[in-house]
Write a protein that holds these residues in place. Sequence first.
Motif, PDB file in Angstrom:
ATOM      1  N   LYS A 116      46.275  48.504  12.395  1.00 60.09           N
ATOM      2  CA  LYS A 116      45.608  49.074  13.562  1.00 60.09           C
ATOM      3  C   LYS A 116      46.617  49.935  14.309  1.00 60.09           C
ATOM      4  CE  LYS A 116      42.965  47.939  17.717  1.00 60.09           C
ATOM      5  NZ  LYS A 116      42.405  46.848  18.550  1.00 60.09           N
ATOM      6  N   PRO A 165      47.428  51.756  20.824  1.00 59.42           N
ATOM      7  CA  PRO A 165      46.293  52.155  21.681  1.00 59.42           C
ATOM      8  C   PRO A 165      46.247  53.664  21.947  1.00 59.42           C
ATOM      9  CG  PRO A 165      47.363  50.190  22.540  1.00 59.42           C
ATOM     10  CD  PRO A 165      48.228  50.675  21.420  1.00 59.42           C
ATOM     11  N   GLU A 209      42.273  57.908  17.843  1.00 57.57           N
ATOM     12  CA  GLU A 209      40.913  58.389  17.579  1.00 57.57           C
ATOM     13  C   GLU A 209      40.693  58.404  16.066  1.00 57.57           C
ATOM     14  OE1 GLU A 209      40.764  62.243  19.289  1.00 57.57           O
ATOM     15  OE2 GLU A 209      40.986  61.542  21.363  1.00 57.57           O
ATOM     16  N   ARG A 221      32.530  57.247  15.329  1.00 58.86           N
ATOM     17  CA  ARG A 221      33.827  56.848  15.892  1.00 58.86           C
ATOM     18  C   ARG A 221      34.044  55.344  15.732  1.00 58.86           C
ATOM     19  NH1 ARG A 221      36.657  60.418  18.797  1.00 58.86           N
ATOM     20  NH2 ARG A 221      35.690  62.438  19.233  1.00 58.86           N
ATOM     21  N   TYR A 222      35.291  54.974  15.500  1.00 58.96           N
ATOM     22  CA  TYR A 222      35.657  53.573  15.327  1.00 58.96           C
ATOM     23  C   TYR A 222      36.698  53.182  16.374  1.00 58.96           C
ATOM     24  CZ  TYR A 222      33.339  53.505  10.755  1.00 58.96           C
ATOM     25  OH  TYR A 222      32.419  53.561   9.733  1.00 58.96           O
ATOM     26  N   SER A 223      36.401  52.084  17.086  1.00 56.12           N
ATOM     27  CA  SER A 223      37.396  51.547  18.015  1.00 56.12           C
ATOM     28  C   SER A 223      38.435  50.728  17.258  1.00 56.12           C
ATOM     29  CB  SER A 223      36.718  50.683  19.080  1.00 56.12           C
ATOM     30  OG  SER A 223      35.998  49.614  18.470  1.00 56.12           O
ATOM     31  N   HIS A 224      38.025  50.227  16.101  1.00 58.06           N
ATOM     32  CA  HIS A 224      38.957  49.548  15.196  1.00 58.06           C
ATOM     33  C   HIS A 224      38.408  49.661  13.785  1.00 58.06           C
ATOM     34  CE1 HIS A 224      41.632  46.834  13.216  1.00 58.06           C
ATOM     35  NE2 HIS A 224      40.698  45.928  13.004  1.00 58.06           N
TER      36      HIS A 224
END
Length: 493
Positions: free
Chosen positions: A55, A58, A61, A68-71
């Motif tokens: 990952k 922070p 993008e 879109r993926y936050s994770h």
Amino acid sequence: MKPFISLGKISKTFYGVKALDNIALTLFPGEVHCLAGQNGCGKSTLIKIISGVYKPDPGFEIAIEGKRYSHLSPIDSVKAGIQVIYQDLSLFPNLTVAENIGIHQHHHNLLVNKREIRRIAALTIKSIDAQLDLDATVESLPIAQRQIVAICRALAQEARLIIMDEPTASLTMQEVKGLLRVIGDLKKRNICVVFVSHRLDEVMEISDRISVLKNGTLIGTYPASDINNKKLAFLMTGKAFSYAVLPPVEKIGEVALSVKNLTKHQQYHDITFQIHQGEILAITGLLGAGRTELCLSLFGLTRPDSGEMMLENKVVHFASNRDAVKAGIGYVSEDRMSTGLVMDQSINDNIISTVLQRLKTPFRLLDTSKSDRIVADLVEQLSIKISSVTLPVNTLSGGNAQRVAIAKWLAINPKVLILDSPTVGVDIANKAGIYQIISALSRKGIAVLMVTDEIDEAFFNSHRILVMRKGEIIAEILPEHTTEAALAEVVNG
């Protein structure tokens, strides 16, 4: 055209050290996109972020086909059609070709539908016009065919993006051409291929665009048509590399190794040559030429059926490689990960592994002061970049690992050093360093026998070249009297 995946503001920090710093990258369907850079530049970290293994820090993008993926997890990545083929291929060696290709389609079922697995495997193989035996176990296949199995497995999972990490590192030039053809077929099917390779000729031949990473930052993304090998090498390293044939040996030494009419059935036939002290002799040729098979006999791992071998004008017969080592022959194998080094063991233990008998005290204990001195001298001599000799070899870059493989044979003070594919999987800067090491060894009077299928490597880094084809020597060439193109014509027939 809409991108398949877009990455922005990608950074990754490990224990306070930034492996990636604010990377932005866009990959399109149907393109071959090369990630270029030296070992340690961040390529592997970026691949693991795309595949969901890591990952990012922070603020990142990530968008796949606009979503879109936050994770991005590994499962998300696979579902989106992202497949990674790592250098070790991660295949099941004891399973068949069909089972390796179709296993992910049925791994969640209690009952295995072998007929369906074979059907999927056969269709996938046919889709890229490959030839594979469905019933052959993967461990029985040559590395080039294993690569095709790994590609077919990815396609069977409906891959939209296939990342190939050093896919050609263990392939001959002939096998590379076959793989590049398959990659071209993937491109026609609108599949994006991310290609990682240290061989710049391949990068220039197959890529549409090239992204250059250096010290965790993106130097830039360039159309392959806008740059050449020299510019790419400079972008990767910040150094300009010059290429010139080696000057003749100033003072030719005595004959170190002489081979006369050496023959082994179905491997090589009637091999005759000499190599002098201080000379670098290259042996090159296409797949099946018999180069490695010849080296195995020179090192005592196999016995020739007939012929004569002389070391410093004395006839020798090796019953095993131990006899060859005692006589003063060292052998750096082409597969350092499997046969050249013990990857889980320390740098120190690998280097002294060839001279343990010499380092024993009268009480049969290891003389650590002697071993420490040998290791320290070789680490300095070969410029092996490490923080400690107690580190396992698998923590090193390809270039440093290869230097350790050479160091372990220099420990025996060899008269003849055989180097089989000495720069496989090594980046351009480390290649240059290894060539300097080879040249320095020859100046010390060591006879260096370098086996390679890279024509430019043979041409620019040896005093004399033997070309083998179908187990026989068909030509002897002096680089100073010919051109690289003329050598390529002889090699390729």
